[in-house]
Each structure stands twice: as structure tokens, then as C-alpha cells.
Design an enzyme around this catalytic site. Structure first.
Site, PDB file in Angstrom:
ATOM      1  N   ASN A  10       0.870  -1.182   0.000  1.00 25.14           N
ATOM      2  CA  ASN A  10       0.000   0.000   0.000  1.00 25.14           C
ATOM      3  C   ASN A  10       0.904   1.229   0.000  1.00 25.14           C
ATOM      4  O   ASN A  10       1.444   1.609   1.025  1.00 25.14           O
ATOM      5  CB  ASN A  10      -0.880  -0.038   1.263  1.00 25.14           C
ATOM      6  N   LYS A  12       0.145   4.255  -0.399  1.00 30.36           N
ATOM      7  CA  LYS A  12      -0.528   5.458   0.120  1.00 30.36           C
ATOM      8  C   LYS A  12      -0.253   6.639  -0.821  1.00 30.36           C
ATOM      9  O   LYS A  12      -0.188   6.434  -2.027  1.00 30.36           O
ATOM     10  CB  LYS A  12      -0.080   5.719   1.560  1.00 30.36           C
ATOM     11  N   HIS A  96      -9.646   1.352   4.589  1.00 31.10           N
ATOM     12  CA  HIS A  96      -8.388   1.564   5.327  1.00 31.10           C
ATOM     13  C   HIS A  96      -8.629   2.541   6.475  1.00 31.10           C
ATOM     14  O   HIS A  96      -9.420   3.478   6.345  1.00 31.10           O
ATOM     15  CB  HIS A  96      -7.314   2.097   4.369  1.00 31.10           C
ATOM     16  N   GLU A  98      -7.030   4.969   7.545  1.00 32.18           N
ATOM     17  CA  GLU A  98      -6.817   6.393   7.226  1.00 32.18           C
ATOM     18  C   GLU A  98      -8.035   6.979   6.527  1.00 32.18           C
ATOM     19  O   GLU A  98      -8.357   8.154   6.718  1.00 32.18           O
ATOM     20  CB  GLU A  98      -5.539   6.537   6.375  1.00 32.18           C
ATOM     21  N   GLU A 168      -5.642  -4.729  10.474  1.00 34.69           N
ATOM     22  CA  GLU A 168      -4.623  -3.713  10.705  1.00 34.69           C
ATOM     23  C   GLU A 168      -4.938  -2.963  11.989  1.00 34.69           C
ATOM     24  O   GLU A 168      -5.755  -2.023  11.981  1.00 34.69           O
ATOM     25  CB  GLU A 168      -4.601  -2.722   9.540  1.00 34.69           C
ATOM     26  N   GLY A 174       2.170   2.462  10.710  1.00 30.67           N
ATOM     27  CA  GLY A 174       3.142   3.534  10.548  1.00 30.67           C
ATOM     28  C   GLY A 174       3.810   3.953  11.846  1.00 30.67           C
ATOM     29  O   GLY A 174       4.462   4.995  11.910  1.00 30.67           O
ATOM     30  N   SER A 214       3.113  -1.989  10.395  1.00 27.90           N
ATOM     31  CA  SER A 214       4.562  -2.054  10.629  1.00 27.90           C
ATOM     32  C   SER A 214       5.157  -3.433  10.350  1.00 27.90           C
ATOM     33  O   SER A 214       6.069  -3.877  11.054  1.00 27.90           O
ATOM     34  CB  SER A 214       4.906  -1.577  12.047  1.00 27.90           C
TER      35      SER A 214
END
Ligand code: PGA
Length: 254
Positions: A10, A12, A96, A98, A168, A174, A214
Site C-alpha cells: 500500500n 498510500k 483503510h 486512514e 490492521e 506507521g 509495521s
């Protein structure tokens, strides 16, 4: 039941179209011809056209990072499933954290996108996971159960082969903090048990559940060795060919 590992990158909001061509070239030469693991990259929309040329004649598959729930029309700034299919996109990341956090997506809005993706032969990678606060208040399993149930409402059992989930934990994305192998397995097993309730045992046993948060070459082998971990959704480590392919190699060895 043997499920083929899937390692998906991904990207991003990183890499221009020309950067993408360079990175795909590097990934391609490191990945080689061995096809025991499926490998997918998900660049930004603006790189998909060039990326689809670059992955031709390679084993790399292409994914997008979102799709609109409508098939066409007055939705300024949006991208349809048909537009993605024309660029040979196979997968689409949906829900996701985000997008949930910054763009207000909910299980219900994501559900619509998942159903649109399936109708258009795109394979959804449906992302779920708890926040730190939810984990600390011991609500992880309940949160994830609800995300699976609501996000996959009315999902057609006949398309189950096209469904991928990604667990996730939001606190691991991250941040450099990874779920332990045991934490990941516990949640993945719970996800599979909800899938069993919804779609039956055989179908649930065939659905791939990726871990994301991560993941890197150093921790990939332990996570991928867990019974219900069927691959990875990789953010930061997918932006350099060596790290990304290091994870692909861990999957090949798992
Ligand atoms: P990360 O991101 O690997 O950088 O933690 C994973 C993701 O957000 O999909």
C-alpha cells in the site's frame, strides 16, 4: 485448506508515476519468476496507467487504494470501478483506517464500495482493526466482529474467492509498533470465526486474511507462520524494493 499467501504493498500518497516505474522495475527484478506467493502493488491512482504497463509480462498484480460506490456520474474527484478495470487493476483496498479517520468512512459506506467492487470484478481488500483506546478497553474482538459483519453485509457467497480481509490494528500502522504473533493470530482466528458464521466453514477457510501494521522483513516470518495469517498489507516497507521483497521472501519460506 491451503491459502496462497498474498503480499500487497500500500503505497498510500507516495511516488509519482515516474517514481513508480522505477520502483516497479526494481521490485520485478528482485521478485523473479517464482509464483508460490501472490504479489500486488497498490500505487496512487495517477500511477496506475504507467504501473499497468510496467507490470505487464511480470507476475506482479495491481491494486488501487479506493473506488467510488457509484458506477459513474456527477462525483467530482472520484474514480469508478470500470476506470480501474480498464487499467488491469485486480485488487482494491477498501476501508483503510486512514480513510475511516480522515474521510469519515464507516462500515456502511465501505460496504457499498465492497459490493460495487465485486460487481465489477475487482477483489476487495477489506481493512479492519481496532484503535489503541479500543484495545486498552478490551474491545478489540467486539470491534473487529462488528466491522466484519457490517462491512460484508449482503456479500454474495458466490464471490467469496475474490474476498480478502486485512487486519490492521490502527495503533500499529506507521508507528513501528507491531502486534505480537499471538495477538495477530488471536484476532485473525476471531475474524475467521465470524466469516464461518456468515458464509459457512468451507468458504471461511478459503478467505485470505492479511496482517498489516509495521510489517517488515524482520518480523514478517513470525507473523506469517501463524495459522490464520495469510499474507501482509505493507505500508512503509513497500516503498523500497529490498524491504518489500524481503517480506515476499519471508512468505515464500513460511
Ligand atoms: P505500515 O502501513 O506498514 O506503514 O504500518 C500499513 C498500512 O497502513 O496498510
Amino acid at each position: 485448506m491451503s491459502r496462497k499467501y498474498l503480499i500487497a504493498g500500500n503505497w498510500k500518497m507516495n511516488k509519482t508515476a515516474s517514481d513508480a516505474v522505477d520502483l516497479i522495475g526494481e521490485i520485478n527484478s528482485l521478485v523473479g519468476d517464482e509464483t508460490s506467493v501472490q504479489v500486488c502493488i497498490c500505487p496512487p491512482f495517477t500511477s496506475l496507467s504507467k504501473a499497468s504497463e510496467s507490470v505487464e509480462r511480470s507476475q506482479l498484480l495491481l491494486g488501487a487504494q479506493d473506488v467510488n460506490a457509484a458506477s459513474s456520474g456527477a462525483y467530482t474527484g472520484e474514480i469508478s470501478a470500470e476506470m480501474l478495470r480498464e487499467l488491469y487493476v485486480s485488487f482494491v483496498i477498501l476501508g483503510h483506517s486512514e480513510r475511516r479517520q480522515y474521510y469519515g468512512e464507516t462500515n456502511q459506506t465501505v460496504n457499498k464500495k465492497i459490493l460495487t467492487a465485486i460487481e465489477n470484478n475487482l477483489k476487495p481488500i477489506y481493512c479492519i482493526g481496532e484503535t489503541l483506546e479500543e484495545r486498552e478497553s478490551e474491545r478489540t474482538l467486539e470491534v473487529v466482529r462488528t466491522q466484519v459483519r457490517e462491512g460484508l453485509e449482503n456479500f454474495p457467497t458466490s464471490s467469496i474467492d475474490s474476498l480478502v480481509l486485512a487486519y490492521e490494528p490502527v495503533w500499529a500502522i506507521g508507528t513501528g509498533k507491531t502486534a505480537t504473533d499471538e495477538m495477530a493470530q488471536e484476532v485473525h482466528a476471531e475474524i475467521r470465526s465470524v466469516l464461518t458464521e456468515m458464509f459457512g466453514e468451507t468458504a471461511a477457510a478459503s478467505i485470505r486474511i492479511l496482517y498489516g501494521g509495521s510489517m517488515k522483513p524482520e518480523n514478517a516470518a513470525g507473523l506469517l507462520a501463524q495459522e490464520d495469517v495469510d499474507g501482509g498489507l505493507i505500508g512503509g516497507a513497500s516503498l523500497t524494493a529490498r524491504a518489500f521483497v524481503g517480506i515476499v521472501e519471508a512468505a515464500r519460506g513460511a
